[in-house]
Motif scaffolding. Structure first.
Motif, PDB file in Angstrom:
ATOM      1  N   LEU A 251       0.875  -1.172   0.000  1.00 31.28           N
ATOM      2  CA  LEU A 251       0.000   0.000   0.000  1.00 31.28           C
ATOM      3  C   LEU A 251       0.909   1.218   0.000  1.00 31.28           C
ATOM      4  O   LEU A 251       1.802   1.340   0.847  1.00 31.28           O
ATOM      5  CB  LEU A 251      -0.856   0.041   1.273  1.00 31.28           C
ATOM      6  CG  LEU A 251      -2.178  -0.696   1.301  1.00 31.28           C
ATOM      7  CD1 LEU A 251      -2.866  -0.489   2.658  1.00 31.28           C
ATOM      8  CD2 LEU A 251      -3.101  -0.256   0.185  1.00 31.28           C
ATOM      9  N   ASN A 252       0.700   2.118  -0.948  1.00 31.52           N
ATOM     10  CA  ASN A 252       1.551   3.310  -1.026  1.00 31.52           C
ATOM     11  C   ASN A 252       0.940   4.469  -0.221  1.00 31.52           C
ATOM     12  O   ASN A 252      -0.111   4.313   0.415  1.00 31.52           O
ATOM     13  CB  ASN A 252       1.809   3.696  -2.491  1.00 31.52           C
ATOM     14  CG  ASN A 252       0.544   4.115  -3.232  1.00 31.52           C
ATOM     15  OD1 ASN A 252      -0.454   4.518  -2.645  1.00 31.52           O
ATOM     16  ND2 ASN A 252       0.606   4.018  -4.550  1.00 31.52           N
ATOM     17  N   ALA A 253       1.593   5.610  -0.255  1.00 35.32           N
ATOM     18  CA  ALA A 253       1.165   6.764   0.547  1.00 35.32           C
ATOM     19  C   ALA A 253      -0.234   7.244   0.183  1.00 35.32           C
ATOM     20  O   ALA A 253      -0.914   7.860   1.003  1.00 35.32           O
ATOM     21  CB  ALA A 253       2.173   7.894   0.407  1.00 35.32           C
ATOM     22  N   ALA A 254      -0.681   6.956  -1.031  1.00 35.31           N
ATOM     23  CA  ALA A 254      -2.028   7.350  -1.455  1.00 35.31           C
ATOM     24  C   ALA A 254      -3.073   6.312  -1.032  1.00 35.31           C
ATOM     25  O   ALA A 254      -4.269   6.487  -1.290  1.00 35.31           O
ATOM     26  CB  ALA A 254      -2.055   7.542  -2.971  1.00 35.31           C
ATOM     27  N   GLY A 255      -2.612   5.220  -0.403  1.00 35.06           N
ATOM     28  CA  GLY A 255      -3.537   4.179   0.035  1.00 35.06           C
ATOM     29  C   GLY A 255      -3.896   3.208  -1.074  1.00 35.06           C
ATOM     30  O   GLY A 255      -4.833   2.432  -0.943  1.00 35.06           O
ATOM     31  N   GLU A 256      -3.138   3.247  -2.176  1.00 37.38           N
ATOM     32  CA  GLU A 256      -3.397   2.360  -3.308  1.00 37.38           C
ATOM     33  C   GLU A 256      -2.414   1.195  -3.297  1.00 37.38           C
ATOM     34  O   GLU A 256      -1.270   1.338  -2.878  1.00 37.38           O
ATOM     35  CB  GLU A 256      -3.242   3.143  -4.622  1.00 37.38           C
ATOM     36  CG  GLU A 256      -4.225   4.299  -4.751  1.00 37.38           C
ATOM     37  CD  GLU A 256      -3.781   5.329  -5.786  1.00 37.38           C
ATOM     38  OE1 GLU A 256      -2.608   5.293  -6.224  1.00 37.38           O
ATOM     39  OE2 GLU A 256      -4.614   6.172  -6.133  1.00 37.38           O
ATOM     40  N   VAL A 257      -2.876   0.043  -3.811  1.00 37.87           N
ATOM     41  CA  VAL A 257      -1.989  -1.107  -3.949  1.00 37.87           C
ATOM     42  C   VAL A 257      -1.058  -0.819  -5.124  1.00 37.87           C
ATOM     43  O   VAL A 257      -1.502  -0.452  -6.212  1.00 37.87           O
ATOM     44  CB  VAL A 257      -2.783  -2.403  -4.193  1.00 37.87           C
ATOM     45  CG1 VAL A 257      -1.836  -3.566  -4.468  1.00 37.87           C
ATOM     46  CG2 VAL A 257      -3.674  -2.709  -2.993  1.00 37.87           C
ATOM     47  N   GLU A 258       0.237  -0.947  -4.864  1.00 34.70           N
ATOM     48  CA  GLU A 258       1.242  -0.685  -5.894  1.00 34.70           C
ATOM     49  C   GLU A 258       2.166  -1.888  -5.981  1.00 34.70           C
ATOM     50  O   GLU A 258       2.438  -2.532  -4.968  1.00 34.70           O
ATOM     51  CB  GLU A 258       2.044   0.576  -5.525  1.00 34.70           C
ATOM     52  CG  GLU A 258       3.095   0.968  -6.529  1.00 34.70           C
ATOM     53  CD  GLU A 258       3.814   2.279  -6.169  1.00 34.70           C
ATOM     54  OE1 GLU A 258       4.970   2.421  -6.595  1.00 34.70           O
ATOM     55  OE2 GLU A 258       3.243   3.135  -5.464  1.00 34.70           O
ATOM     56  N   GLU A 259       2.621  -2.183  -7.201  1.00 36.17           N
ATOM     57  CA  GLU A 259       3.668  -3.188  -7.395  1.00 36.17           C
ATOM     58  C   GLU A 259       4.851  -2.466  -8.003  1.00 36.17           C
ATOM     59  O   GLU A 259       4.698  -1.722  -8.976  1.00 36.17           O
ATOM     60  CB  GLU A 259       3.186  -4.311  -8.320  1.00 36.17           C
ATOM     61  CG  GLU A 259       2.147  -5.184  -7.670  1.00 36.17           C
ATOM     62  CD  GLU A 259       1.698  -6.344  -8.539  1.00 36.17           C
ATOM     63  OE1 GLU A 259       2.318  -6.589  -9.604  1.00 36.17           O
ATOM     64  OE2 GLU A 259       0.717  -7.009  -8.155  1.00 36.17           O
ATOM     65  N   ARG A 260       6.015  -2.664  -7.401  1.00 35.50           N
ATOM     66  CA  ARG A 260       7.204  -1.957  -7.875  1.00 35.50           C
ATOM     67  C   ARG A 260       8.387  -2.906  -7.909  1.00 35.50           C
ATOM     68  O   ARG A 260       8.535  -3.755  -7.031  1.00 35.50           O
ATOM     69  CB  ARG A 260       7.506  -0.767  -6.959  1.00 35.50           C
ATOM     70  CG  ARG A 260       8.618   0.127  -7.540  1.00 35.50           C
ATOM     71  CD  ARG A 260       8.939   1.305  -6.665  1.00 35.50           C
ATOM     72  NE  ARG A 260       7.865   2.292  -6.608  1.00 35.50           N
ATOM     73  CZ  ARG A 260       8.063   3.547  -6.261  1.00 35.50           C
ATOM     74  NH1 ARG A 260       9.267   3.971  -5.949  1.00 35.50           N
ATOM     75  NH2 ARG A 260       7.058   4.388  -6.197  1.00 35.50           N
ATOM     76  N   ASP A 261       9.227  -2.731  -8.923  1.00 41.08           N
ATOM     77  CA  ASP A 261      10.456  -3.516  -9.037  1.00 41.08           C
ATOM     78  C   ASP A 261      11.585  -2.778  -8.343  1.00 41.08           C
ATOM     79  O   ASP A 261      11.733  -1.558  -8.508  1.00 41.08           O
ATOM     80  CB  ASP A 261      10.819  -3.737 -10.509  1.00 41.08           C
ATOM     81  CG  ASP A 261       9.772  -4.576 -11.243  1.00 41.08           C
ATOM     82  OD1 ASP A 261       9.167  -5.453 -10.602  1.00 41.08           O
ATOM     83  OD2 ASP A 261       9.575  -4.351 -12.451  1.00 41.08           O
TER      84      ASP A 261
END
Length: 163
Positions: free
Chosen positions: A111-121
Protein backbone atom coordinates in the motif's frame (compact mmCIF):
# COMPACT_ATOMS: atom_id res chain seq x y z
CA UNK A 1 12.13 10.87 17.70
CA UNK A 2 11.81 7.42 19.23
CA UNK A 3 14.90 5.43 20.14
CA UNK A 4 15.84 2.32 18.22
CA UNK A 5 14.74 -0.90 19.91
CA UNK A 6 17.90 -2.78 20.86
CA UNK A 7 18.34 -6.47 20.10
CA UNK A 8 17.40 -8.93 21.72
CA UNK A 9 14.15 -7.01 22.48
CA UNK A 10 11.27 -9.43 21.80
CA UNK A 11 9.56 -6.91 19.50
CA UNK A 12 12.35 -7.52 16.97
CA UNK A 13 11.33 -11.20 16.94
CA UNK A 14 7.58 -10.50 16.63
CA UNK A 15 5.56 -10.35 13.42
CA UNK A 16 4.16 -6.84 12.95
CA UNK A 17 0.44 -6.20 12.44
CA UNK A 18 -1.04 -5.41 9.03
CA UNK A 19 -2.01 -1.81 8.36
CA UNK A 20 -5.70 -1.50 7.47
CA UNK A 21 -5.61 1.91 5.81
CA UNK A 22 -3.29 4.85 5.24
CA UNK A 23 -4.19 7.51 7.81
CA UNK A 24 -2.57 10.74 8.97
CA UNK A 25 -1.09 8.73 11.86
CA UNK A 26 0.54 6.30 9.39
CA UNK A 27 1.90 9.22 7.34
CA UNK A 28 3.36 10.77 10.52
CA UNK A 29 5.04 7.45 11.41
CA UNK A 30 6.55 7.28 7.91
CA UNK A 31 7.96 10.80 8.31
CA UNK A 32 9.50 9.88 11.67
CA UNK A 33 10.96 6.72 10.09
CA UNK A 34 12.48 8.68 7.17
CA UNK A 35 14.04 11.13 9.63
CA UNK A 36 15.51 8.22 11.65
CA UNK A 37 16.75 6.50 8.47
CA UNK A 38 18.43 9.67 7.19
CA UNK A 39 19.95 10.37 10.62
CA UNK A 40 21.56 6.89 10.87
CA UNK A 41 22.31 7.24 7.88
CA UNK A 42 20.81 4.15 6.29
CA UNK A 43 18.98 2.98 3.19
CA UNK A 44 15.84 1.63 4.86
CA UNK A 45 13.90 1.27 8.06
CA UNK A 46 11.04 -0.87 9.35
CA UNK A 47 8.60 0.48 11.95
CA UNK A 48 9.42 -2.35 14.36
CA UNK A 49 12.97 -1.01 14.64
CA UNK A 50 11.44 1.96 16.47
CA UNK A 51 9.10 -0.26 18.48
CA UNK A 52 6.06 0.45 16.28
CA UNK A 53 4.45 -2.93 15.69
CA UNK A 54 2.88 -2.15 12.31
CA UNK A 55 3.90 -3.43 8.86
CA UNK A 56 5.39 -0.13 7.70
CA UNK A 57 8.71 0.34 5.92
CA UNK A 58 10.66 3.03 4.10
CA UNK A 59 13.56 2.57 1.69
CA UNK A 60 15.82 5.14 0.06
CA UNK A 61 18.95 3.82 -1.63
CA UNK A 62 19.30 6.90 -3.85
CA UNK A 63 22.52 8.89 -4.12
CA UNK A 64 20.59 12.05 -3.28
CA UNK A 65 18.23 11.76 -0.32
CA UNK A 66 14.54 12.50 -0.53
CA UNK A 67 13.54 9.55 -2.76
CA UNK A 68 12.06 7.44 0.05
CA UNK A 69 9.46 4.86 -0.93
CA UNK A 70 6.79 4.56 1.77
CA UNK A 71 5.27 1.10 2.10
CA UNK A 72 2.55 -0.50 4.19
CA UNK A 73 2.18 -4.30 4.25
CA UNK A 74 5.03 -4.90 1.76
CA UNK A 75 5.42 -8.40 0.37
CA UNK A 76 7.76 -9.86 -2.22
CA UNK A 77 5.70 -11.33 -5.06
CA UNK A 78 8.62 -12.16 -7.35
CA UNK A 79 12.35 -12.58 -6.74
CA UNK A 80 15.16 -13.07 -9.24
CA UNK A 81 17.14 -16.29 -9.22
CA UNK A 82 20.35 -14.26 -9.38
CA UNK A 83 21.69 -13.36 -5.94
CA UNK A 84 23.58 -10.27 -4.79
CA UNK A 85 25.84 -10.27 -1.73
CA UNK A 86 25.91 -7.16 0.43
CA UNK A 87 27.32 -6.23 3.83
CA UNK A 88 24.29 -5.63 6.05
CA UNK A 89 23.95 -4.13 9.50
CA UNK A 90 21.30 -2.71 11.80
CA UNK A 91 21.02 0.11 14.33
CA UNK A 92 19.24 -2.45 16.53
CA UNK A 93 22.54 -4.34 16.91
CA UNK A 94 25.19 -1.66 16.26
CA UNK A 95 28.84 -2.03 15.29
CA UNK A 96 28.59 -5.40 13.54
CA UNK A 97 27.87 -6.37 9.93
CA UNK A 98 27.58 -9.57 7.92
CA UNK A 99 27.55 -10.33 4.21
CA UNK A 100 24.12 -11.65 3.21
CA UNK A 101 23.13 -12.97 -0.23
CA UNK A 102 19.63 -12.04 -1.34
CA UNK A 103 17.82 -11.96 -4.69
CA UNK A 104 19.32 -9.19 -6.86
CA UNK A 105 15.87 -7.99 -7.97
CA UNK A 106 12.40 -8.26 -6.42
CA UNK A 107 8.88 -7.16 -7.23
CA UNK A 108 7.09 -5.91 -4.13
CA UNK A 109 3.37 -5.32 -3.61
CA UNK A 110 2.43 -2.75 -0.97
CA UNK A 111 0.00 0.00 0.00
CA UNK A 112 1.55 3.31 -1.03
CA UNK A 113 1.16 6.76 0.55
CA UNK A 114 -2.03 7.35 -1.46
CA UNK A 115 -3.54 4.18 0.03
CA UNK A 116 -3.40 2.36 -3.31
CA UNK A 117 -1.99 -1.11 -3.95
CA UNK A 118 1.24 -0.69 -5.89
CA UNK A 119 3.67 -3.19 -7.40
CA UNK A 120 7.20 -1.96 -7.87
CA UNK A 121 10.46 -3.52 -9.04
CA UNK A 122 13.55 -2.98 -6.92
CA UNK A 123 17.09 -3.84 -8.08
CA UNK A 124 20.51 -3.88 -6.41
CA UNK A 125 20.82 -2.01 -3.11
CA UNK A 126 17.12 -1.02 -3.29
CA UNK A 127 16.18 -4.73 -3.51
CA UNK A 128 18.52 -5.67 -0.65
CA UNK A 129 17.09 -2.92 1.55
CA UNK A 130 13.43 -3.71 0.89
CA UNK A 131 14.02 -7.42 1.63
CA UNK A 132 15.88 -6.49 4.84
CA UNK A 133 12.89 -4.35 5.95
CA UNK A 134 10.35 -7.05 5.08
CA UNK A 135 12.40 -9.47 7.22
CA UNK A 136 12.14 -7.03 10.16
CA UNK A 137 8.35 -6.89 9.73
CA UNK A 138 8.29 -10.71 9.89
CA UNK A 139 10.29 -10.74 13.14
CA UNK A 140 13.64 -11.60 11.52
CA UNK A 141 17.03 -9.91 11.65
CA UNK A 142 19.57 -10.02 8.82
CA UNK A 143 21.82 -12.36 10.81
CA UNK A 144 19.02 -14.96 10.91
CA UNK A 145 20.17 -15.77 7.35
CA UNK A 146 23.59 -16.88 8.69
CA UNK A 147 24.56 -20.32 9.92
CA UNK A 148 24.17 -20.78 13.68
CA UNK A 149 27.96 -20.64 14.15
CA UNK A 150 28.35 -17.38 12.20
CA UNK A 151 25.30 -15.87 13.90
CA UNK A 152 26.62 -16.76 17.38
CA UNK A 153 30.03 -15.25 16.51
CA UNK A 154 28.40 -12.02 15.29
CA UNK A 155 26.26 -11.67 18.44
CA UNK A 156 29.25 -12.41 20.68
CA UNK A 157 31.25 -9.72 18.85
CA UNK A 158 28.37 -7.22 19.20
CA UNK A 159 28.12 -7.88 22.95
CA UNK A 160 31.89 -7.46 23.35
CA UNK A 161 31.82 -4.11 21.48
CA UNK A 162 28.84 -2.96 23.53
CA UNK A 163 30.83 -3.14 26.76
Amino acid sequence: MRDFVMWPDKRLKTVAADVGEITDEVRAIWEEMIFAMDTMPGVGLAAVQLGIMQRLAVVDASDVRGQAVRMANPEVIHASAQLRAHSEGSPNLPDVRATISRPRAVTVRFLNAAGEVEERDFVGLWATSVQHQIDHLAGKMYFDHLSKTKRDMLIKKARKMGR
